[in-house]
Write a protein that holds these residues in place. Structure first.
Motif, mmCIF file in Angstrom:
data_model
loop_
_atom_site.group_PDB
_atom_site.id
_atom_site.type_symbol
_atom_site.label_atom_id
_atom_site.label_comp_id
_atom_site.label_asym_id
_atom_site.label_seq_id
_atom_site.Cartn_x
_atom_site.Cartn_y
_atom_site.Cartn_z
ATOM 1 N N LEU A 147 0.786 -1.296 -0.032
ATOM 2 C CA LEU A 147 -0.169 0.061 -0.062
ATOM 3 C C LEU A 147 0.852 1.309 0.036
ATOM 4 N N TYR A 148 1.844 1.220 0.846
ATOM 5 C CA TYR A 148 2.915 2.458 0.816
ATOM 6 C C TYR A 148 3.417 2.663 -0.461
ATOM 7 N N VAL A 149 4.064 1.580 -1.253
ATOM 8 C CA VAL A 149 4.727 1.565 -2.326
ATOM 9 C C VAL A 149 3.730 1.984 -3.440
ATOM 10 N N ASP A 150 2.640 1.686 -3.399
ATOM 11 C CA ASP A 150 1.601 2.228 -4.359
ATOM 12 C C ASP A 150 1.118 3.618 -4.322
ATOM 13 N N ALA A 151 1.330 4.090 -3.155
ATOM 14 C CA ALA A 151 0.645 5.299 -2.812
ATOM 15 C C ALA A 151 1.669 6.472 -2.707
ATOM 16 N N PHE A 152 3.133 6.165 -2.632
ATOM 17 C CA PHE A 152 4.018 7.112 -2.493
ATOM 18 C C PHE A 152 5.267 6.933 -3.485
ATOM 19 N N TYR A 153 5.625 5.758 -3.906
ATOM 20 C CA TYR A 153 6.699 5.689 -5.007
ATOM 21 C C TYR A 153 6.393 6.360 -6.080
ATOM 22 N N GLY A 154 7.399 6.970 -6.893
ATOM 23 C CA GLY A 154 7.284 7.525 -8.113
ATOM 24 C C GLY A 154 6.521 8.607 -8.285
ATOM 25 N N ARG A 155 6.111 9.258 -7.044
ATOM 26 C CA ARG A 155 5.378 10.608 -7.024
ATOM 27 C C ARG A 155 6.385 11.835 -7.375
ATOM 28 N N LYS A 156 5.762 12.993 -7.847
ATOM 29 C CA LYS A 156 6.530 14.101 -8.121
ATOM 30 C C LYS A 156 7.070 14.575 -6.979
ATOM 31 N N LYS A 157 8.061 15.391 -6.774
ATOM 32 C CA LYS A 157 8.669 15.973 -5.633
ATOM 33 C C LYS A 157 7.914 16.977 -5.200
ATOM 34 N N ASN A 158 8.140 17.499 -3.971
ATOM 35 C CA ASN A 158 7.707 18.721 -3.129
ATOM 36 C C ASN A 158 8.386 19.856 -4.006
#
Length: 399
Positions: free
Chosen positions: A91-102
């Motif tokens: 769940l954490y991988v799917d929600a957070f990995y590969g997102r654009k940066k702050n």
């Protein structure tokens, strides 16, 4: 079968939180406080002339550094409690990995408050290397809330310093990168858990809800001086504990205006993903359109898996946050680094992006038989070697 087990665990967790909330509403802090006795100096009203950043901050809703709202970042704390298992890891991988940066070019992050039983330490290691902040949630996560309410400094040290030792050895995460803690069920023990923070050299606690200082919200502050934060789940600290930071858990409010510190407690919420997202945004705007006190979405991973609409809404909320130019999804420690030295958005003195030194962590498992003859597995980084005994408070390395 797996869904049935998840439903069972979630219902048990919510039962404990409901009991705790009823207790908090039934007994005042003044009744609970005699349970905790110590000889620490009583905190005095805050002297703003003496309490100055970066080492001290009075409990206050004022923006740090006197910055204007438009120059102030909106920090968002996305946190999860309990063990890191295969299901919630994904769940954490799917929600957070590969997102654009702050907006500052740094990776988005969440904070994991980790307990011991059933944690797969190589997966925790992977999350750490991919930017998640790792914090402490005790070894046992004992469901007896009275234990946490009455816990001594020594007992809490066994639980939290023990868990730090476990994470350090079996997940290969440096002690220097572990900064905070949250007590199980948010059940404070007066001064004791905060004294443990100081003795362990940790930075912060994030266990103390507030329903009275939400609009405008309390910013993080230190316990050098007396706090004016309300105490829904007492006993709360009364001593002067210089340098210990409180990260207030500002309550959300469900659609019937019932307060809830953990999202799992919010029972009166929409059923479809779009309206759940809108409900979260409405709570977020209480901070964002006011004094920009850090907004926390505090949850157990089971909440995401119990209904697909929850998971969908959560991801849509993160998408929404990333559409805003002044929102930073960060670990709690990173936000505190800014609070200690507040600078305007875009300043050249903005804190540098956090880094970690990566290392190999091959997954092996060790098998143990408990006193009740049940079997439990422990997944660790291979080069740590299986401990002789299953780690427990007082024997965290299983010697």
């Amino acid at each position: 079968m797996i869904l049935d087990l998840l439903l069972r665990f979630w219902r048990i967790e919510m039962k404990f939180y409901s009991i705790l909330l009823i207790f908090a509403l039934s007994y005042s802090y003044s009744l609970a406080s005699p349970l905790i006795k110590d000889d620490l100096p009583l905190a005095k009203p805050c002297d703003q002339k003496k309490c100055e950043l970066p080492d001290c901050r009075c409990s206050s809703s004022e923006i740090p550094g006197g910055l204007s709202r438009d120059k102030t970042p909106q920090f968002v704390f996305l946190t999860f409690d309990d063990a890191i298992r295969s299901d919630n890891y994904q769940l954490y991988v799917d929600a957070f990995y590969g997102r654009k940066k702050n907006p500052d070019g740094c990776n988005v992050s969440a904070t994991l408050f980790v307990s011991h039983d059933y944690t797969i330490y190589p997966k925790l290691h992977d999350l750490y290397e991919n930017g998640f902040e790792v914090a402490l949630h005790s070894i046992t996560h004992d469901p007896n809330t009275t234990k946490w309410q009455q816990a001594s400094v020594a007992e809490l040290t066994d639980e939290f310093d023990g868990q730090r030792q476990i994470i350090n050895k079996f997940a290969k995460i440096p002690n220097s990168d572990i900064h905070g803690m949250r007590v199980p069920f948010l059940q404070l023990s007066g001064n004791n858990s905060f004294e443990v923070i100081k003795q362990m050299g940790l930075e912060y606690d994030c266990s103390w809800p507030s329903r009275s200082y939400v609009d405008p919200g309390l910013w993080p502050y230190t316990l050098d001086y007396k706090s004016h934060q309300d105490c829904p789940i007492g006993p709360c600290p009364t001593a002067s504990l210089p340098g210990v930071w409180v990260v207030p858990m500002l309550d959300l409010f469900d659609q019937k205006k019932v307060p809830c510190a953990m999202v799992d407690q919010c029972t009166n919420i929409p059923s479809d993903a779009a309206n759940i997202t809108e409900w979260i945004i409405q709570n977020f705007n209480t901070n964002y359109k006011n004094n920009k006190a850090p907004f926390g979405f505090y949850v157990h991973a089971t909440w995401l898996s119990i209904k697909k609409e929850h998971n969908e809404a959560y991801k849509k909320f993160i998408d929404y946050l990333q559409s805003l130019p002044d929102v930073y999804i960060v670990g709690i420690h990173r936000a505190l680094e800014w609070v200690k030295n507040p600078v305007p958005i875009g300043s050249p003195d903005w804190p540098a992006c956090p880094t970690v030194t990566k290392s190999a962590c091959e997954d092996i498992f060790c098998t143990y038989t408990r006193e009740d003859e049940s079997e439990i597995l422990m997944h660790i980084c291979a080069d740590a070697g299986c401990p002789d005994k299953f780690p427990t408070p007082g024997n965290p390395l299983g010697n």
